[in-house]
Scaffold this motif. Structure first.
Motif, mmCIF file in Angstrom:
data_model
loop_
_atom_site.group_PDB
_atom_site.id
_atom_site.type_symbol
_atom_site.label_atom_id
_atom_site.label_comp_id
_atom_site.label_asym_id
_atom_site.label_seq_id
_atom_site.Cartn_x
_atom_site.Cartn_y
_atom_site.Cartn_z
ATOM 1 N N TRP A 1 0.806 -1.221 0.000
ATOM 2 C CA TRP A 1 0.000 0.000 0.000
ATOM 3 C C TRP A 1 0.842 1.275 0.000
ATOM 4 N N GLU A 2 1.822 1.328 0.868
ATOM 5 C CA GLU A 2 2.618 2.558 0.958
ATOM 6 C C GLU A 2 3.399 2.815 -0.326
ATOM 7 N N GLY A 3 3.904 1.750 -0.935
ATOM 8 C CA GLY A 3 4.598 1.924 -2.213
ATOM 9 C C GLY A 3 3.675 2.447 -3.296
ATOM 10 N N MET A 4 2.449 1.934 -3.337
ATOM 11 C CA MET A 4 1.469 2.423 -4.308
ATOM 12 C C MET A 4 1.170 3.900 -4.065
ATOM 13 N N ARG A 5 1.020 4.275 -2.815
ATOM 14 C CA ARG A 5 0.763 5.685 -2.484
ATOM 15 C C ARG A 5 1.922 6.575 -2.939
ATOM 16 N N ASP A 6 3.122 6.115 -2.687
ATOM 17 C CA ASP A 6 4.300 6.910 -3.053
ATOM 18 C C ASP A 6 4.410 7.081 -4.565
ATOM 19 N N ARG A 7 4.066 6.034 -5.329
ATOM 20 C CA ARG A 7 4.194 6.087 -6.783
ATOM 21 C C ARG A 7 2.969 6.693 -7.468
ATOM 22 N N GLU B 1 -9.776 5.682 0.819
ATOM 23 C CA GLU B 1 -8.449 6.104 1.262
ATOM 24 C C GLU B 1 -7.458 6.226 0.109
ATOM 25 N N GLY B 2 -7.592 5.358 -0.885
ATOM 26 C CA GLY B 2 -6.609 5.345 -1.965
ATOM 27 C C GLY B 2 -6.901 6.270 -3.120
ATOM 28 N N ALA B 3 -8.122 6.760 -3.213
ATOM 29 C CA ALA B 3 -8.568 7.456 -4.424
ATOM 30 C C ALA B 3 -7.670 8.636 -4.810
ATOM 31 N N LYS C 1 -4.666 9.096 -4.249
ATOM 32 C CA LYS C 1 -3.297 8.664 -4.536
ATOM 33 C C LYS C 1 -3.223 7.810 -5.802
ATOM 34 N N GLY C 2 -4.302 7.790 -6.578
ATOM 35 C CA GLY C 2 -4.288 7.036 -7.829
ATOM 36 C C GLY C 2 -4.475 5.549 -7.665
ATOM 37 N N ILE C 3 -5.001 5.141 -6.506
ATOM 38 C CA ILE C 3 -5.209 3.713 -6.234
ATOM 39 C C ILE C 3 -6.700 3.405 -6.301
ATOM 40 N N THR C 4 -7.051 2.376 -7.033
ATOM 41 C CA THR C 4 -8.434 1.901 -7.039
ATOM 42 C C THR C 4 -8.506 0.558 -6.336
ATOM 43 N N VAL C 5 -9.627 0.335 -5.668
ATOM 44 C CA VAL C 5 -9.857 -0.924 -4.946
ATOM 45 C C VAL C 5 -11.270 -1.384 -5.283
ATOM 46 N N ASN C 6 -11.374 -2.522 -5.915
ATOM 47 C CA ASN C 6 -12.673 -3.018 -6.364
ATOM 48 C C ASN C 6 -12.834 -4.500 -6.029
ATOM 49 N N VAL C 7 -14.080 -4.954 -6.131
ATOM 50 C CA VAL C 7 -14.424 -6.347 -5.861
ATOM 51 C C VAL C 7 -14.946 -7.000 -7.134
ATOM 52 N N VAL C 8 -14.560 -8.243 -7.358
ATOM 53 C CA VAL C 8 -15.228 -9.094 -8.331
ATOM 54 C C VAL C 8 -15.872 -10.227 -7.536
ATOM 55 N N ALA C 9 -17.174 -10.413 -7.715
ATOM 56 C CA ALA C 9 -17.917 -11.435 -6.981
ATOM 57 C C ALA C 9 -18.416 -12.496 -7.952
ATOM 58 N N GLU D 1 -7.456 2.271 -17.931
ATOM 59 C CA GLU D 1 -8.785 2.729 -18.366
ATOM 60 C C GLU D 1 -9.828 2.679 -17.256
ATOM 61 N N ALA D 2 -9.572 1.882 -16.212
ATOM 62 C CA ALA D 2 -10.558 1.707 -15.146
ATOM 63 C C ALA D 2 -10.339 2.662 -13.976
ATOM 64 N N ALA D 3 -9.639 3.762 -14.223
ATOM 65 C CA ALA D 3 -9.229 4.655 -13.137
ATOM 66 C C ALA D 3 -10.391 5.278 -12.367
ATOM 67 N N PHE D 4 -11.567 5.379 -12.981
ATOM 68 C CA PHE D 4 -12.705 6.032 -12.311
ATOM 69 C C PHE D 4 -13.662 5.020 -11.696
ATOM 70 N N ILE D 5 -13.325 3.733 -11.790
ATOM 71 C CA ILE D 5 -14.113 2.692 -11.126
ATOM 72 C C ILE D 5 -13.411 2.378 -9.815
ATOM 73 N N ASN D 6 -14.063 2.721 -8.713
ATOM 74 C CA ASN D 6 -13.410 2.603 -7.417
ATOM 75 C C ASN D 6 -14.453 2.292 -6.348
ATOM 76 N N GLY D 7 -14.213 1.240 -5.580
ATOM 77 C CA GLY D 7 -15.155 0.836 -4.542
ATOM 78 C C GLY D 7 -16.336 0.045 -5.065
ATOM 79 N N ALA D 8 -16.236 -0.433 -6.291
ATOM 80 C CA ALA D 8 -17.359 -1.125 -6.934
ATOM 81 C C ALA D 8 -17.306 -2.623 -6.666
#
Length: 241
Positions: free
Chosen positions: A118-124, A164-166, A168-176, A222-229
């Motif tokens: 996580w911290e590395g992703m935030r930094d980059r 929290e990640g949005a 910083k350019g981080i997306t977090v999503n679920v596939v069910a 391309e999926a940068a605006f899909i977050n928390g889905a």
């Protein structure tokens, strides 16, 4: 060098399909596995990716595994938290060990893996986390209080972390996924499997490649605006409101 992707439970079933798709999309893929050496060796030989054995239910073991991956391939940009087990039993017969094993492997592992990158992703300023939940984490399932709790927990984890990640350019999503044509599902008795398929409006089991394609998109630029889905892939068997 392309982006580095880590797929936990990445040498068999859905995980292997995800590993293969990301490899074909140009990622440097690290496939984690817990115990099946033969499947890992086949995965390395057939897909041409590196496989790493470590216990994702252990924070320390996961940290050491990710340190080795980053030494070999570079910083991890994409994580697919796919590792999971089942220890099914009616709740009145479920043991504490069965509960803890599933919670540790299916839910706590997502913390263990994600926290180490996580911290590395935030930094980059870039990161993609995809958590593999389940139809049974959305609707529940008899005999799976442990599994349903863990998979539902991944959805809550995702929704919080996405916020929290949005910035910083981080997306977090679920596939069910629903019921997917893997060795584990095919091991179900034929009559039971037929009854399951009868409840799927599409009329068939899903394909591991169909889950992989959704993960690949969510991992992309391309999926940068899909977050928390939560992306349901279940043939309309269960439609969350």
């Amino acid at each position: 060098m392309g982006r580095v992707a880590l797929v936990t439970g990445g040498t068999r079933g859905i995980g292997r399909a995800i590993s293969e798709r990301l490899k074909n999309d140009g990622y440097s893929v690290a496939a984690n596995f817990g115990g099946n050496e033969e499947a890992a060796k086949l995965c390395e030989q057939e897909l041409g990716i590196k496989c790493y054995k470590f216990d994702v239910s252990s924070y320390e073991d996961t940290g050491a595994g990710i340190k080795q991956i980053e030494a070999d391939l570079g910083p991890v940009d994409v994580v697919i938290n796919n590792a999971g087990i089942t220890r099914d039993a009616p709740f009145h017969k479920m043991t504490l060990e069965q509960w803890n094993q599933v919670i540790d492997t299916d839910l706590s592992s997502a913390f263990n893996v994600t926290r180490h990158v996580w911290e590395g992703m935030r930094d980059r300023g870039f990161g993609r986390i995809v958590n593999i939940s389940s139809i049974n984490g959305q609707k529940g399932q008899f005999g799976q209080a442990n599994y349903s709790a863990a998979k539902a927990g991944l959805i809550g984890f995702t929704k919080a972390l996405a916020q929290e990640g949005a910035k910083k350019g981080i997306t977090v999503n679920v596939v069910a996924p629903g019921y997917i044509d893997t060795d584990m599902v095919r091991a179900v008795p034929e009559k039971v499997l037929e009854s399951i398929i009868a409840t799927i409006p599409t009329g068939r089991l899903g394909k591991a490649e169909e889950i992989a394609s959704v993960c690949a998109y969510l991992s992309s630029e391309e999926a940068a605006f899909i977050n928390g889905a939560t992306m349901t892939v279940n043939g309309a068997q269960y439609i969350a409101g």
